[in-house]
Design a protein around this motif. Structure first.
Motif, PDB file in Angstrom:
ATOM      1  N   ALA A 328       7.916  -5.704 -12.439  1.00 28.74           N
ATOM      2  CA  ALA A 328       7.378  -5.828 -11.080  1.00 28.74           C
ATOM      3  C   ALA A 328       7.140  -4.448 -10.481  1.00 28.74           C
ATOM      4  O   ALA A 328       6.094  -4.183  -9.875  1.00 28.74           O
ATOM      5  CB  ALA A 328       8.339  -6.633 -10.203  1.00 28.74           C
ATOM      6  N   ARG A 329       8.100  -3.565 -10.667  1.00 29.51           N
ATOM      7  CA  ARG A 329       7.970  -2.218 -10.114  1.00 29.51           C
ATOM      8  C   ARG A 329       6.913  -1.410 -10.874  1.00 29.51           C
ATOM      9  O   ARG A 329       6.045  -0.777 -10.258  1.00 29.51           O
ATOM     10  CB  ARG A 329       9.321  -1.496 -10.165  1.00 29.51           C
ATOM     11  CG  ARG A 329       9.332  -0.162  -9.445  1.00 29.51           C
ATOM     12  CD  ARG A 329      10.674   0.528  -9.589  1.00 29.51           C
ATOM     13  NE  ARG A 329      11.711  -0.112  -8.829  1.00 29.51           N
ATOM     14  CZ  ARG A 329      11.930   0.090  -7.526  1.00 29.51           C
ATOM     15  NH1 ARG A 329      11.157   0.921  -6.848  1.00 29.51           N
ATOM     16  NH2 ARG A 329      12.905  -0.503  -6.914  1.00 29.51           N
ATOM     17  N   SER A 330       6.969  -1.435 -12.190  1.00 28.80           N
ATOM     18  CA  SER A 330       6.012  -0.653 -12.983  1.00 28.80           C
ATOM     19  C   SER A 330       4.598  -1.179 -12.827  1.00 28.80           C
ATOM     20  O   SER A 330       3.634  -0.414 -12.739  1.00 28.80           O
ATOM     21  CB  SER A 330       6.412  -0.685 -14.460  1.00 28.80           C
ATOM     22  OG  SER A 330       7.675  -0.077 -14.651  1.00 28.80           O
ATOM     23  N   GLY A 331       4.457  -2.502 -12.788  1.00 31.97           N
ATOM     24  CA  GLY A 331       3.137  -3.092 -12.631  1.00 31.97           C
ATOM     25  C   GLY A 331       2.512  -2.753 -11.292  1.00 31.97           C
ATOM     26  O   GLY A 331       1.301  -2.529 -11.199  1.00 31.97           O
ATOM     27  N   ALA A 332       3.316  -2.732 -10.228  1.00 27.46           N
ATOM     28  CA  ALA A 332       2.802  -2.377  -8.903  1.00 27.46           C
ATOM     29  C   ALA A 332       2.315  -0.938  -8.888  1.00 27.46           C
ATOM     30  O   ALA A 332       1.282  -0.617  -8.274  1.00 27.46           O
ATOM     31  CB  ALA A 332       3.885  -2.590  -7.848  1.00 27.46           C
ATOM     32  N   LYS A 333       3.023  -0.052  -9.565  1.00 25.24           N
ATOM     33  CA  LYS A 333       2.586   1.343  -9.648  1.00 25.24           C
ATOM     34  C   LYS A 333       1.265   1.449 -10.405  1.00 25.24           C
ATOM     35  O   LYS A 333       0.363   2.204 -10.009  1.00 25.24           O
ATOM     36  CB  LYS A 333       3.654   2.187 -10.353  1.00 25.24           C
ATOM     37  CG  LYS A 333       4.968   2.305  -9.593  1.00 25.24           C
ATOM     38  CD  LYS A 333       5.994   3.015 -10.458  1.00 25.24           C
ATOM     39  CE  LYS A 333       7.364   3.036  -9.795  1.00 25.24           C
ATOM     40  NZ  LYS A 333       8.383   3.629 -10.677  1.00 25.24           N
ATOM     41  N   ALA A 334       1.151   0.684 -11.486  1.00 23.80           N
ATOM     42  CA  ALA A 334      -0.089   0.718 -12.265  1.00 23.80           C
ATOM     43  C   ALA A 334      -1.261   0.221 -11.422  1.00 23.80           C
ATOM     44  O   ALA A 334      -2.363   0.794 -11.472  1.00 23.80           O
ATOM     45  CB  ALA A 334       0.068  -0.140 -13.523  1.00 23.80           C
ATOM     46  N   THR A 335      -1.043  -0.832 -10.631  1.00 19.96           N
ATOM     47  CA  THR A 335      -2.105  -1.353  -9.768  1.00 19.96           C
ATOM     48  C   THR A 335      -2.514  -0.316  -8.734  1.00 19.96           C
ATOM     49  O   THR A 335      -3.709  -0.130  -8.450  1.00 19.96           O
ATOM     50  CB  THR A 335      -1.630  -2.635  -9.058  1.00 19.96           C
ATOM     51  OG1 THR A 335      -1.172  -3.585 -10.031  1.00 19.96           O
ATOM     52  CG2 THR A 335      -2.772  -3.262  -8.261  1.00 19.96           C
ATOM     53  N   ALA A 336      -1.521   0.375  -8.170  1.00 17.54           N
ATOM     54  CA  ALA A 336      -1.815   1.398  -7.161  1.00 17.54           C
ATOM     55  C   ALA A 336      -2.621   2.546  -7.761  1.00 17.54           C
ATOM     56  O   ALA A 336      -3.587   3.037  -7.158  1.00 17.54           O
ATOM     57  CB  ALA A 336      -0.518   1.926  -6.553  1.00 17.54           C
ATOM     58  N   LEU A 337      -2.252   2.984  -8.956  1.00 14.49           N
ATOM     59  CA  LEU A 337      -2.979   4.080  -9.597  1.00 14.49           C
ATOM     60  C   LEU A 337      -4.377   3.649 -10.036  1.00 14.49           C
ATOM     61  O   LEU A 337      -5.326   4.442  -9.996  1.00 14.49           O
ATOM     62  CB  LEU A 337      -2.180   4.612 -10.785  1.00 14.49           C
ATOM     63  CG  LEU A 337      -0.887   5.345 -10.419  1.00 14.49           C
ATOM     64  CD1 LEU A 337      -0.149   5.790 -11.688  1.00 14.49           C
ATOM     65  CD2 LEU A 337      -1.182   6.554  -9.548  1.00 14.49           C
ATOM     66  N   LEU A 338      -4.517   2.386 -10.456  1.00 13.22           N
ATOM     67  CA  LEU A 338      -5.840   1.875 -10.805  1.00 13.22           C
ATOM     68  C   LEU A 338      -6.739   1.865  -9.571  1.00 13.22           C
ATOM     69  O   LEU A 338      -7.908   2.278  -9.629  1.00 13.22           O
ATOM     70  CB  LEU A 338      -5.728   0.464 -11.378  1.00 13.22           C
ATOM     71  CG  LEU A 338      -7.048  -0.231 -11.732  1.00 13.22           C
ATOM     72  CD1 LEU A 338      -7.802   0.551 -12.804  1.00 13.22           C
ATOM     73  CD2 LEU A 338      -6.793  -1.670 -12.186  1.00 13.22           C
ATOM     74  N   CYS A 339      -6.191   1.424  -8.444  1.00 13.01           N
ATOM     75  CA  CYS A 339      -6.952   1.427  -7.190  1.00 13.01           C
ATOM     76  C   CYS A 339      -7.355   2.846  -6.814  1.00 13.01           C
ATOM     77  O   CYS A 339      -8.505   3.094  -6.432  1.00 13.01           O
ATOM     78  CB  CYS A 339      -6.111   0.798  -6.076  1.00 13.01           C
ATOM     79  SG  CYS A 339      -6.908   0.797  -4.458  1.00 13.01           S
ATOM     80  N   LEU A 340      -6.414   3.776  -6.953  1.00 11.70           N
ATOM     81  CA  LEU A 340      -6.705   5.171  -6.647  1.00 11.70           C
ATOM     82  C   LEU A 340      -7.842   5.693  -7.520  1.00 11.70           C
ATOM     83  O   LEU A 340      -8.783   6.349  -7.031  1.00 11.70           O
ATOM     84  CB  LEU A 340      -5.446   6.018  -6.853  1.00 11.70           C
ATOM     85  CG  LEU A 340      -5.606   7.540  -6.701  1.00 11.70           C
ATOM     86  CD1 LEU A 340      -6.060   7.897  -5.296  1.00 11.70           C
ATOM     87  CD2 LEU A 340      -4.292   8.250  -7.040  1.00 11.70           C
ATOM     88  N   GLY A 341      -7.790   5.401  -8.807  1.00  7.79           N
ATOM     89  CA  GLY A 341      -8.824   5.874  -9.715  1.00  7.79           C
ATOM     90  C   GLY A 341     -10.192   5.289  -9.404  1.00  7.79           C
ATOM     91  O   GLY A 341     -11.212   5.972  -9.520  1.00  7.79           O
ATOM     92  N   ILE A 342     -10.228   4.023  -8.972  1.00  9.17           N
ATOM     93  CA  ILE A 342     -11.499   3.364  -8.698  1.00  9.17           C
ATOM     94  C   ILE A 342     -12.162   3.902  -7.435  1.00  9.17           C
ATOM     95  O   ILE A 342     -13.385   4.080  -7.392  1.00  9.17           O
ATOM     96  CB  ILE A 342     -11.289   1.833  -8.594  1.00  9.17           C
ATOM     97  CG1 ILE A 342     -11.015   1.264  -9.996  1.00  9.17           C
ATOM     98  CG2 ILE A 342     -12.494   1.144  -7.952  1.00  9.17           C
ATOM     99  CD1 ILE A 342     -10.656  -0.197  -9.998  1.00  9.17           C
ATOM    100  N   ILE A 343     -11.358   4.184  -6.395  1.00  6.62           N
ATOM    101  CA  ILE A 343     -11.978   4.570  -5.120  1.00  6.62           C
ATOM    102  C   ILE A 343     -12.167   6.070  -4.960  1.00  6.62           C
ATOM    103  O   ILE A 343     -12.851   6.502  -4.023  1.00  6.62           O
ATOM    104  CB  ILE A 343     -11.174   4.031  -3.912  1.00  6.62           C
ATOM    105  CG1 ILE A 343      -9.824   4.751  -3.800  1.00  6.62           C
ATOM    106  CG2 ILE A 343     -10.993   2.545  -3.985  1.00  6.62           C
ATOM    107  CD1 ILE A 343      -9.122   4.447  -2.503  1.00  6.62           C
ATOM    108  N   LEU A 344     -11.610   6.882  -5.854  1.00  8.97           N
ATOM    109  CA  LEU A 344     -11.779   8.328  -5.709  1.00  8.97           C
ATOM    110  C   LEU A 344     -13.242   8.743  -5.808  1.00  8.97           C
ATOM    111  O   LEU A 344     -13.714   9.596  -5.049  1.00  8.97           O
ATOM    112  CB  LEU A 344     -10.946   9.068  -6.764  1.00  8.97           C
ATOM    113  CG  LEU A 344      -9.497   9.378  -6.381  1.00  8.97           C
ATOM    114  CD1 LEU A 344      -8.810  10.144  -7.501  1.00  8.97           C
ATOM    115  CD2 LEU A 344      -9.426  10.168  -5.074  1.00  8.97           C
ATOM    116  N   LEU A 345     -13.968   8.142  -6.745  1.00  4.19           N
ATOM    117  CA  LEU A 345     -15.371   8.521  -6.934  1.00  4.19           C
ATOM    118  C   LEU A 345     -16.219   8.208  -5.689  1.00  4.19           C
ATOM    119  O   LEU A 345     -16.912   9.100  -5.182  1.00  4.19           O
ATOM    120  CB  LEU A 345     -15.949   7.832  -8.162  1.00  4.19           C
ATOM    121  CG  LEU A 345     -17.413   8.171  -8.479  1.00  4.19           C
ATOM    122  CD1 LEU A 345     -17.573   9.667  -8.708  1.00  4.19           C
ATOM    123  CD2 LEU A 345     -17.881   7.392  -9.720  1.00  4.19           C
ATOM    124  N   PRO A 346     -16.161   6.967  -5.144  1.00  5.66           N
ATOM    125  CA  PRO A 346     -16.935   6.730  -3.915  1.00  5.66           C
ATOM    126  C   PRO A 346     -16.442   7.556  -2.734  1.00  5.66           C
ATOM    127  O   PRO A 346     -17.246   7.952  -1.884  1.00  5.66           O
ATOM    128  CB  PRO A 346     -16.751   5.228  -3.653  1.00  5.66           C
ATOM    129  CG  PRO A 346     -15.585   4.817  -4.473  1.00  5.66           C
ATOM    130  CD  PRO A 346     -15.551   5.717  -5.642  1.00  5.66           C
TER     131      PRO A 346
END
Length: 485
Positions: A328-346
């Motif tokens: 639960a903890r590791s997966g939430a971190k992965a989701t947060a980093l995935l979101c960060l990676g997706i929105i950095l470009l726009p």
């Protein structure tokens, strides 16, 4: 603030292998992209209403805007119920307890129908008083009242649609929710255009056609969602409707009310920020215009951020329901980093293209300049926004809605508004001071969310301290005890 971020990144490194990281990222993406589309389709519904209203005249456009804000204020309680429902359903689903999923769904629907039913009666009895209380200009009150009469007729279907969409997302049927949302948006587009403007043998109904078009689309969306939900848990839902459990209802309220209060506090604070921007001694209209247009552009960032917020809630709840706290903890971190990676470009694109975006949206030189500053300053806080808001979804999925509410309230009413008052009235920083206050307060608020996540309190937020059971287990009839411990 930076210590919190270092702690977050350090803990992320505790995953066992690259394959584990890849697994969590894939799960997050599979849950996140359908929700992004769901939010986009919901955005299309509002956009279509505004487009058709604009073709019918500025008074109708203004009325649609006012009533739309009022209508979604009435949806705050629906969103609150849905957050509690998603937390409890995802945990029951993770525990592989279909009866729990069905029972929670039934109790959520009963609660939603009761609240929306009361609101419907009030809106039907006092529409004129509501529109006047909302501060609508006299010249559009008649149109707004007509809109409200029709929209309030589908408050119950709208509540049911929102709640059942949450159930579908949190019980492994997110793509079904996405397809239903797509159908709803397409029906709304066709109905708005045909009823509002006329099409073939269908006469043009004008502004009231927009209201009925949206009402028809919402009702169809409700029927589609409800059909899939009942198909999956028919027996459990019927059994629970006949034997409602007070503790189950209480736990839904316990998780949902903080979210409703959180959204109320944020919306009210946003109105105050607009008011303060309008009180500037010079350039107040320019600042308001720049902010209004800038917020529309920021939707490019907000859509994926809040989509991954909802995805994180479902995934975290499911893992906690299965008893896997580490995932639960590791997966939430992965989701947060995935979101960060997706929105950095726009975000980077908006930062550098802000002058051109502003020039495209307005011909006023002063508004272009102010909007450029607004966009560039707000893009500075995007990395914190991605991490903080996504992790707040994990906190909500774990049932820590009260802790999240306190942080959101602090970000708006302890950080943002006082900071704006200081920079505007003491330092006379004008609109530039407001933009920096918004960004600084967002960074501070999201840092608090990360700090909350790094801690341990949220892990046990869904556990009843008196019975030492999960909150969702209160929805299981006593003659059918849960196996979850």
């Amino acid at each position: 603030m930076f210590r919190v971020m270092r702690e977050f990144m350090r803990n992320f490194g505790q995953m066992k292998s690259i394959s584990e990281v890849r697994h969590f990222l894939l799960e997050s993406w599979n849950m996140g992209w359908p929700i992004i589309l769901i939010m986009f389709f919901q955005f299309l519904i509002g956009l279509t209403d505004v487009y058709v209203a604009g073709l019918l005249g500025k008074e109708i456009l203004a009325a649609v805007g006012y009533v739309g804000q009022l209508y979604w204020t009435l949806m705050i309680l629906a969103n609150g119920i849905t957050v509690g429902t998603v937390s409890m359903v995802s945990q029951a689903y993770g525990a592989k307890h279909p009866e729990g999923v069905g029972s929670i769904t039934a109790h959520s629907l009963v609660l939603g129908v009761f609240i929306s039913g009361v609101l419907t009666v009030l809106a039907q009895l006092f529409p004129e008083q509501i529109t006047r209380f909302a501060g609508m200009p006299p010249e559009i009150q008649g149109i707004a009242t007509a809109f409200l009469r029709v929209f309030s007729l589908v408050l119950i279907p709208t509540y049911i649609m929102i709640i059942t969409s949450g159930v579908l997302r949190s019980s492994g049927r997110v793509r079904v929710a996405m397809l239903n949302s797509f159908v709803t948006a397409m029906v709304n587009i066709v109905a708005d255009l045909s009823l509002g403007l006329g099409w073939g043998p269908i006469p043009a109904l004008g502004f009231i056609g927009i209201a009925w078009g949206t009402a028809i689309a919402t009702t169809i969306g409700m029927v589609l969602n409800l059909g899939y939900v009942i198909r999956g848990e028919k027996l459990q839902i019927l059994h629970s409707l006949g034997r409602p459990l007070p503790r189950c209802m209480r736990n839904l309220v316990k998780l949902g009310v903080p979210t409703a209060l959180q959204q109320t506090a944020w919306n009210a604070g946003t109105l105050v920020v607009y008011f303060l921007a309008g009180q500037l001694q010079a350039g107040e209209i320019t600042a308001l215009a720049a902010m209004t247009a800038g917020v529309r552009v920021e939707a490019v960032i907000f859509l994926p951020v809040f989509a991954f917020n909802m995805a994180s809630a479902v995934l975290t709840g499911t893992r906690l329901g299965a008893g896997d706290v580490s995932s639960a903890r590791s997966g939430a971190k992965a989701t947060a980093l995935l979101c960060l990676g997706i929105i950095l470009l726009p975000a980077v694109a908006i930062f550098f293209l802000a002058p051109y975006i502003s020039a495209f949206l307005t011909e006023d030189a002063a508004v272009r300049e102010e909007m450029t500053r607004y966009l560039q300053i707000n893009m500075v806080g995007v990395p914190f926004l991605a991490l903080g808001i996504t992790l707040s979804g994990a906190l909500q999925g774990a049932g820590d809605t009260f802790g999240t509410m306190k942080i959101i309230f602090t970000g708006m009413w302890i950080f943002r508004i006082p900071l704006i008052l200081v920079v505007v009235h003491i330092f006379h920083a004008g609109a530039l001071g407001i933009w920096w206050s918004m960004t600084v307060s967002m960074v501070l608020m999201c840092s608090l969310l990360v700090h909350r996540f790094v801690g341990e309190k949220w892990i046990t937020a869904s556990r009843d301290k008196q019975t030492n059971t999960m909150l969702w287990e209160a929805c299981i009839p006593e003659d059918r005890p849960s196996e979850t411990k």
